[in-house]
Design an enzyme around this catalytic site. Sequence first.
Site, PDB file in Angstrom:
ATOM      1  N   GLY A 142       0.791  -1.224   0.000  1.00 53.29           N
ATOM      2  CA  GLY A 142       0.000   0.000   0.000  1.00 53.29           C
ATOM      3  C   GLY A 142       0.825   1.277   0.000  1.00 53.29           C
ATOM      4  N   GLY A 174       2.590   2.376  -2.434  1.00 55.50           N
ATOM      5  CA  GLY A 174       2.572   3.020  -3.754  1.00 55.50           C
ATOM      6  C   GLY A 174       3.609   2.472  -4.724  1.00 55.50           C
ATOM      7  N   LYS A 175       4.146   1.280  -4.431  1.00 55.87           N
ATOM      8  CA  LYS A 175       5.187   0.696  -5.303  1.00 55.87           C
ATOM      9  C   LYS A 175       4.673   0.496  -6.724  1.00 55.87           C
ATOM     10  CE  LYS A 175       5.649  -3.040  -2.800  1.00 55.87           C
ATOM     11  NZ  LYS A 175       4.598  -2.770  -1.783  1.00 55.87           N
ATOM     12  N   ASN A 184      12.011 -15.577  -3.382  1.00 53.51           N
ATOM     13  CA  ASN A 184      11.268 -14.675  -4.274  1.00 53.51           C
ATOM     14  C   ASN A 184      12.185 -13.545  -4.762  1.00 53.51           C
ATOM     15  OD1 ASN A 184       8.973 -13.430  -5.470  1.00 53.51           O
ATOM     16  ND2 ASN A 184       8.557 -12.245  -3.629  1.00 53.51           N
ATOM     17  N   ILE A 188       7.773  -5.829  -2.048  1.00 55.08           N
ATOM     18  CA  ILE A 188       7.963  -5.395  -0.667  1.00 55.08           C
ATOM     19  C   ILE A 188       9.432  -5.562  -0.293  1.00 55.08           C
ATOM     20  CG2 ILE A 188       7.395  -5.827   1.754  1.00 55.08           C
ATOM     21  CD1 ILE A 188       4.617  -6.706   0.897  1.00 55.08           C
ATOM     22  N   SER A 189       9.994  -6.719  -0.656  1.00 54.82           N
ATOM     23  CA  SER A 189      11.410  -7.044  -0.360  1.00 54.82           C
ATOM     24  C   SER A 189      11.807  -6.517   1.024  1.00 54.82           C
ATOM     25  CB  SER A 189      12.346  -6.516  -1.451  1.00 54.82           C
ATOM     26  OG  SER A 189      12.014  -5.225  -1.906  1.00 54.82           O
TER      27      SER A 189
HETATM   28  N1  PPS Z   1       1.719 -11.940   4.479  1.00 54.60           N
HETATM   29  C1  PPS Z   1       1.844 -11.021   3.517  1.00 54.60           C
HETATM   30  N2  PPS Z   1       2.734 -10.017   3.658  1.00 54.60           N
HETATM   31  C2  PPS Z   1       2.857  -9.089   2.679  1.00 54.60           C
HETATM   32  N3  PPS Z   1       2.150  -9.097   1.516  1.00 54.60           N
HETATM   33  C3  PPS Z   1       1.258 -10.097   1.330  1.00 54.60           C
HETATM   34  C4  PPS Z   1       1.072 -11.088   2.322  1.00 54.60           C
HETATM   35  N4  PPS Z   1       0.115 -11.943   1.872  1.00 54.60           N
HETATM   36  C5  PPS Z   1      -0.272 -11.523   0.657  1.00 54.60           C
HETATM   37  N5  PPS Z   1       0.415 -10.411   0.321  1.00 54.60           N
HETATM   38  C6  PPS Z   1       0.293  -9.762  -1.003  1.00 54.60           C
HETATM   39  O1  PPS Z   1       1.514 -10.069  -1.676  1.00 54.60           O
HETATM   40  C7  PPS Z   1       2.101  -8.894  -2.203  1.00 54.60           C
HETATM   41  C8  PPS Z   1       3.606  -8.827  -1.856  1.00 54.60           C
HETATM   42  O2  PPS Z   1       4.322  -9.702  -2.658  1.00 54.60           O
HETATM   43  P1  PPS Z   1       5.895  -9.497  -2.782  1.00 54.60           P
HETATM   44  O3  PPS Z   1       6.374 -10.577  -3.686  1.00 54.60           O
HETATM   45  O4  PPS Z   1       6.178  -8.100  -3.162  1.00 54.60           O
HETATM   46  O5  PPS Z   1       6.404  -9.757  -1.281  1.00 54.60           O
HETATM   47  S1  PPS Z   1       7.879 -10.023  -0.760  1.00 54.60           S
HETATM   48  O6  PPS Z   1       8.771  -9.075  -1.457  1.00 54.60           O
HETATM   49  O7  PPS Z   1       8.237 -11.407  -1.051  1.00 54.60           O
HETATM   50  O8  PPS Z   1       7.834  -9.775   0.695  1.00 54.60           O
HETATM   51  C9  PPS Z   1       1.416  -7.721  -1.546  1.00 54.60           C
HETATM   52  O9  PPS Z   1       1.253  -6.784  -2.604  1.00 54.60           O
HETATM   53  P2  PPS Z   1       1.471  -5.195  -2.423  1.00 54.60           P
HETATM   54  O10 PPS Z   1       0.268  -4.755  -1.634  1.00 54.60           O
HETATM   55  O11 PPS Z   1       1.440  -4.688  -3.836  1.00 54.60           O
HETATM   56  O12 PPS Z   1       2.765  -4.936  -1.738  1.00 54.60           O
HETATM   57  C10 PPS Z   1       0.104  -8.280  -1.038  1.00 54.60           C
HETATM   58  O13 PPS Z   1      -0.920  -8.021  -1.971  1.00 54.60           O
HETATM   59  N1  ADP Z   2       1.353   9.001  -4.296  1.00 56.09           N
HETATM   60  C1  ADP Z   2       0.145   8.579  -3.969  1.00 56.09           C
HETATM   61  N2  ADP Z   2      -0.772   9.429  -3.468  1.00 56.09           N
HETATM   62  C2  ADP Z   2      -1.996   8.982  -3.137  1.00 56.09           C
HETATM   63  N3  ADP Z   2      -2.418   7.704  -3.266  1.00 56.09           N
HETATM   64  C3  ADP Z   2      -1.545   6.826  -3.761  1.00 56.09           C
HETATM   65  C4  ADP Z   2      -0.230   7.204  -4.137  1.00 56.09           C
HETATM   66  N4  ADP Z   2       0.425   6.114  -4.577  1.00 56.09           N
HETATM   67  C5  ADP Z   2      -0.450   5.105  -4.492  1.00 56.09           C
HETATM   68  N5  ADP Z   2      -1.643   5.523  -4.010  1.00 56.09           N
HETATM   69  C6  ADP Z   2      -2.826   4.688  -3.788  1.00 56.09           C
HETATM   70  O1  ADP Z   2      -2.496   3.833  -2.701  1.00 56.09           O
HETATM   71  C7  ADP Z   2      -2.964   2.517  -2.951  1.00 56.09           C
HETATM   72  C8  ADP Z   2      -1.804   1.537  -2.904  1.00 56.09           C
HETATM   73  O2  ADP Z   2      -0.944   1.796  -3.997  1.00 56.09           O
HETATM   74  P1  ADP Z   2      -0.149   0.627  -4.709  1.00 56.09           P
HETATM   75  O3  ADP Z   2       0.635   1.247  -5.796  1.00 56.09           O
HETATM   76  O4  ADP Z   2      -1.056  -0.506  -5.064  1.00 56.09           O
HETATM   77  O5  ADP Z   2       0.826   0.171  -3.512  1.00 56.09           O
HETATM   78  P2  ADP Z   2       1.746  -1.125  -3.362  1.00 56.09           P
HETATM   79  O6  ADP Z   2       2.071  -1.600  -4.748  1.00 56.09           O
HETATM   80  O7  ADP Z   2       2.936  -0.649  -2.614  1.00 56.09           O
HETATM   81  O8  ADP Z   2       0.922  -2.109  -2.591  1.00 56.09           O
HETATM   82  C9  ADP Z   2      -3.696   2.554  -4.290  1.00 56.09           C
HETATM   83  O9  ADP Z   2      -5.078   2.706  -4.029  1.00 56.09           O
HETATM   84  C10 ADP Z   2      -3.113   3.784  -4.963  1.00 56.09           C
HETATM   85  O10 ADP Z   2      -4.052   4.386  -5.827  1.00 56.09           O
END
Ligand code: PPS
Ligand code: ADP
Length: 207
Positions: free
Chosen positions: A40, A42-43, A87, A110-111
Amino acid sequence: MSSLGKATNIFWQECSVGKLDRQKLLNQKGCVVWITGLSGSGKSTLACTLGRDLHGRGKLSYILDGDNLRHGLNKDLGFKAEDRAENIRRVGEVAKLFADSGLICIASLISPYRRDRDSCRALLPESSFIEVFMNIPLEICEARDPKGLYKLAREGKIKGFTGIDDPYETPLNCEIEIKPQDGVCPPPAAMSSQVVTFLEERGFLHA
Ligand SMILES: Nc1ncnc2c1ncn2[C@@H]1O[C@H](COP(=O)(O)OS(=O)(=O)O)[C@@H](OP(=O)(O)O)[C@H]1O
Ligand SMILES: Nc1ncnc2c1ncn2[C@@H]1O[C@H](COP(=O)(O)OP(=O)(O)O)[C@@H](O)[C@H]1O
């Protein structure tokens, strides 16, 4: 038992067209933009905006997004520390190949572990691994919660969720930090522009 690193009698095959030739063709330098941060933060938003902005400048990039890769290449992996390490290792190796092809590879995962990110950095030639830290406070990420995962984690329905009951180790020496100014997150275009400026200044947008 793992068979990783067990092959013997293998040789490196050189080819006549090399990285410099490919870079000249593309008029850019291959590199890896590694975006790390909480769920969340914003990656993916930054990755997509940056990909579009680079495309608009005629630069070839490719996004490796953690969530997406877990549908294919990494679908056998979960979220235990060893699985996350594997991963990141795999994505680091793939990113290295993309950078060698001359592309600007944008990896957004997330790494959470410093050691895993540093191992990926060590795979790349000096200065072509650009670590971008999404330094967005947990409270903001949790308030966004676009997938409802923080809610499930708080309810104990997801175990080992990064930032809640699993660690995130902040980068110590990242090249770029994206963070709120006066409590306001920079909009996607501003985040992307910060990275494009860095790439421009370091000469990655020309051969
Ligand atoms: N336990 C747990 N912790 C963190 N994230 C979780 C988990 N379970 C599912 N997810 C979902 O998996 C996305 C992260 O995957 P990644 O490959 O980036 O994770 S990592 O780098 O191996 O930690 C992550 O996506 P992003 O929200 O885009 O970061 C989540 O949607
Ligand atoms: N710079 C920003 N300002 C406001 N909202 C953002 C911004 N970047 C991302 N968001 C919003 O935050 C949420 C998470 O973004 P996302 O790119 O999916 O994050 P991540 O890939 O790290 O999980 C989405 O709803 C996105 O629209």
